[in-house]
Design an enzyme around this catalytic site. Sequence first.
Site, PDB file in Angstrom:
ATOM      1  N   ASN A 179       0.871  -1.173   0.000  1.00 40.83           N
ATOM      2  CA  ASN A 179       0.000   0.000   0.000  1.00 40.83           C
ATOM      3  C   ASN A 179       0.907   1.222   0.000  1.00 40.83           C
ATOM      4  O   ASN A 179       1.479   1.571   1.022  1.00 40.83           O
ATOM      5  CB  ASN A 179      -0.890  -0.024   1.252  1.00 40.83           C
ATOM      6  CG  ASN A 179      -1.743   1.230   1.374  1.00 40.83           C
ATOM      7  OD1 ASN A 179      -1.792   2.058   0.458  1.00 40.83           O
ATOM      8  ND2 ASN A 179      -2.409   1.382   2.507  1.00 40.83           N
ATOM      9  N   TRP A 180       1.030   1.814  -1.165  1.00 42.86           N
ATOM     10  CA  TRP A 180       1.952   2.957  -1.291  1.00 42.86           C
ATOM     11  C   TRP A 180       1.395   4.211  -0.630  1.00 42.86           C
ATOM     12  O   TRP A 180       2.111   5.198  -0.480  1.00 42.86           O
ATOM     13  CB  TRP A 180       2.246   3.242  -2.770  1.00 42.86           C
ATOM     14  CG  TRP A 180       3.115   2.233  -3.448  1.00 42.86           C
ATOM     15  CD1 TRP A 180       3.603   1.061  -2.913  1.00 42.86           C
ATOM     16  CD2 TRP A 180       3.618   2.304  -4.793  1.00 42.86           C
ATOM     17  NE1 TRP A 180       4.373   0.411  -3.851  1.00 42.86           N
ATOM     18  CE2 TRP A 180       4.402   1.144  -5.011  1.00 42.86           C
ATOM     19  CE3 TRP A 180       3.476   3.225  -5.838  1.00 42.86           C
ATOM     20  CZ2 TRP A 180       5.036   0.888  -6.228  1.00 42.86           C
ATOM     21  CZ3 TRP A 180       4.102   2.983  -7.049  1.00 42.86           C
ATOM     22  CH2 TRP A 180       4.882   1.818  -7.232  1.00 42.86           C
ATOM     23  N   LYS A 181       0.108   4.213  -0.295  1.00 44.24           N
ATOM     24  CA  LYS A 181      -0.539   5.397   0.286  1.00 44.24           C
ATOM     25  C   LYS A 181      -0.298   6.609  -0.640  1.00 44.24           C
ATOM     26  O   LYS A 181      -0.202   6.418  -1.846  1.00 44.24           O
ATOM     27  CB  LYS A 181      -0.057   5.621   1.724  1.00 44.24           C
ATOM     28  CG  LYS A 181      -0.210   4.336   2.564  1.00 44.24           C
ATOM     29  CD  LYS A 181      -0.004   4.515   4.033  1.00 44.24           C
ATOM     30  CE  LYS A 181      -0.184   3.162   4.736  1.00 44.24           C
ATOM     31  NZ  LYS A 181      -0.065   3.261   6.200  1.00 44.24           N
ATOM     32  N   HIS A 240      -9.418   1.068   4.857  1.00 45.60           N
ATOM     33  CA  HIS A 240      -8.149   1.285   5.555  1.00 45.60           C
ATOM     34  C   HIS A 240      -8.393   2.225   6.742  1.00 45.60           C
ATOM     35  O   HIS A 240      -9.197   3.151   6.646  1.00 45.60           O
ATOM     36  CB  HIS A 240      -7.111   1.874   4.594  1.00 45.60           C
ATOM     37  CG  HIS A 240      -5.736   1.848   5.179  1.00 45.60           C
ATOM     38  ND1 HIS A 240      -5.310   2.780   6.092  1.00 45.60           N
ATOM     39  CD2 HIS A 240      -4.716   0.964   5.027  1.00 45.60           C
ATOM     40  CE1 HIS A 240      -4.069   2.476   6.466  1.00 45.60           C
ATOM     41  NE2 HIS A 240      -3.691   1.386   5.834  1.00 45.60           N
ATOM     42  N   GLU A 294      -6.804   4.632   7.820  1.00 46.72           N
ATOM     43  CA  GLU A 294      -6.606   6.056   7.524  1.00 46.72           C
ATOM     44  C   GLU A 294      -7.844   6.652   6.867  1.00 46.72           C
ATOM     45  O   GLU A 294      -8.180   7.815   7.072  1.00 46.72           O
ATOM     46  CB  GLU A 294      -5.354   6.231   6.643  1.00 46.72           C
ATOM     47  CG  GLU A 294      -4.090   5.989   7.456  1.00 46.72           C
ATOM     48  CD  GLU A 294      -2.923   5.411   6.681  1.00 46.72           C
ATOM     49  OE1 GLU A 294      -2.937   5.469   5.438  1.00 46.72           O
ATOM     50  OE2 GLU A 294      -1.997   4.888   7.327  1.00 46.72           O
ATOM     51  N   GLU A 310      -5.289  -5.022  10.371  1.00 46.19           N
ATOM     52  CA  GLU A 310      -4.270  -4.006  10.613  1.00 46.19           C
ATOM     53  C   GLU A 310      -4.570  -3.297  11.927  1.00 46.19           C
ATOM     54  O   GLU A 310      -5.389  -2.370  11.955  1.00 46.19           O
ATOM     55  CB  GLU A 310      -4.268  -2.970   9.482  1.00 46.19           C
ATOM     56  CG  GLU A 310      -3.918  -3.537   8.124  1.00 46.19           C
ATOM     57  CD  GLU A 310      -3.328  -2.481   7.211  1.00 46.19           C
ATOM     58  OE1 GLU A 310      -2.239  -2.724   6.692  1.00 46.19           O
ATOM     59  OE2 GLU A 310      -3.932  -1.403   7.034  1.00 46.19           O
ATOM     60  N   GLY A 330       2.538   2.238  10.734  1.00 48.45           N
ATOM     61  CA  GLY A 330       3.480   3.347  10.601  1.00 48.45           C
ATOM     62  C   GLY A 330       4.187   3.717  11.894  1.00 48.45           C
ATOM     63  O   GLY A 330       4.812   4.770  11.987  1.00 48.45           O
ATOM     64  N   SER A 374       3.546  -2.221  10.247  1.00 43.80           N
ATOM     65  CA  SER A 374       5.006  -2.288  10.462  1.00 43.80           C
ATOM     66  C   SER A 374       5.592  -3.652  10.123  1.00 43.80           C
ATOM     67  O   SER A 374       6.509  -4.141  10.787  1.00 43.80           O
ATOM     68  CB  SER A 374       5.361  -1.883  11.898  1.00 43.80           C
ATOM     69  OG  SER A 374       4.934  -0.563  12.149  1.00 43.80           O
ATOM     70  N   GLY A 408       2.945  -1.189   4.246  1.00 44.21           N
ATOM     71  CA  GLY A 408       3.002   0.245   3.970  1.00 44.21           C
ATOM     72  C   GLY A 408       4.419   0.672   3.663  1.00 44.21           C
ATOM     73  O   GLY A 408       4.919   0.502   2.548  1.00 44.21           O
ATOM     74  N   GLY A 409       5.095   1.206   4.670  1.00 47.16           N
ATOM     75  CA  GLY A 409       6.435   1.784   4.496  1.00 47.16           C
ATOM     76  C   GLY A 409       7.402   0.895   3.727  1.00 47.16           C
ATOM     77  O   GLY A 409       8.084   1.366   2.810  1.00 47.16           O
TER      78      GLY A 409
HETATM   79  P1  13P Z   1       3.143   0.307   7.646  1.00 44.29           P
HETATM   80  O1  13P Z   1       3.633  -0.986   7.058  1.00 44.29           O
HETATM   81  O2  13P Z   1       3.870   1.514   7.179  1.00 44.29           O
HETATM   82  O3  13P Z   1       3.001   0.217   9.136  1.00 44.29           O
HETATM   83  O4  13P Z   1       1.640   0.506   7.088  1.00 44.29           O
HETATM   84  C1  13P Z   1       0.751  -0.532   7.162  1.00 44.29           C
HETATM   85  C2  13P Z   1      -0.443  -0.185   6.374  1.00 44.29           C
HETATM   86  O5  13P Z   1      -1.188   0.709   6.720  1.00 44.29           O
HETATM   87  C3  13P Z   1      -0.693  -0.917   5.127  1.00 44.29           C
HETATM   88  O6  13P Z   1      -1.970  -0.660   4.648  1.00 44.29           O
END
Ligand code: 13P
Length: 254
Positions: A9-11, A98, A100, A170, A176, A216, A237-238
């Site tokens: 997930n590149w956000k 998600h 967010e 999640e 994050g 994470s 994510g990251g």
């Molecule tokens: P991180 O891997 O950066 O914690 O993010 C997880 C995430 O929100 C994937 O959708």
Amino acid sequence: MRKKIVAGNWKMNTDYNEGLTLFSEVVTLVNAEITGSQTAVVCSPFIHLQSLVEKSKTSDKVFIGAQNAHQAESGAYTGEISAKMINSIGVDYVILGHSERRQYFGETNELLAKKTDTALKNSLTPIFCIGETLQEREANTHFDVIKSQLVEGVFHLDAEAFAKIVIAYEPVWAIGTGVTASAEQAQEIHEFIRKEISAKYTQAVADEITMLYGGSCNPKNAPELFAKADIDGGLIGGASLKARDFVDILKVFN
Ligand code: 13P
């Protein structure tokens, strides 16, 4: 069908050129190093999608996802993007719910139930995200929260439709933050989710659902997480913003 999936997930990261470069690196590494039957899904910003779909045709293991889609089929919703539009360029997956989007855009279980219906109707596979906040875990309400996210978000589907979705657990406190749920904590919730699915549908449906852990996740902790019986992969994510790390996570399933 239950699959092994690692989804990135590149956000809201990477401009168009950066995204194309990153994706090229991912495809090159996947083609060179992935030997199992696992699937990679890259969920990029909307404007990258069409180019990534074209490029993904050079790999039979890499698929493309969007990060959101509107609940309506079409209409006067300035600035929004429909599931039909996303499907029309060859995208296969869409992240829905998600944390967010729940937190910053007020998306509710009720709205997400509609988004899920519309995504499925337009042949997209929803990666449906659920998970508790730190406050909810500390108050020991995390099982209730997850159950209501399932009941209100996706349990209205019939068994045939439900079998098409992917669930991503999640925990919000792990997103994050660099704090990962322990493999035991993640497995405990995944097992709970599979039991709830079995109670609502059948054991066979529960056994077939692909369930991802997110929060994470990185090349170091992925092996222990993915070794658990009910964890079928990750939503990253990251670490998905570095081709080497993303493919190393994918390689856990080699
Ligand atoms: P991180 O891997 O950066 O914690 O993010 C997880 C995430 O929100 C994937 O959708």
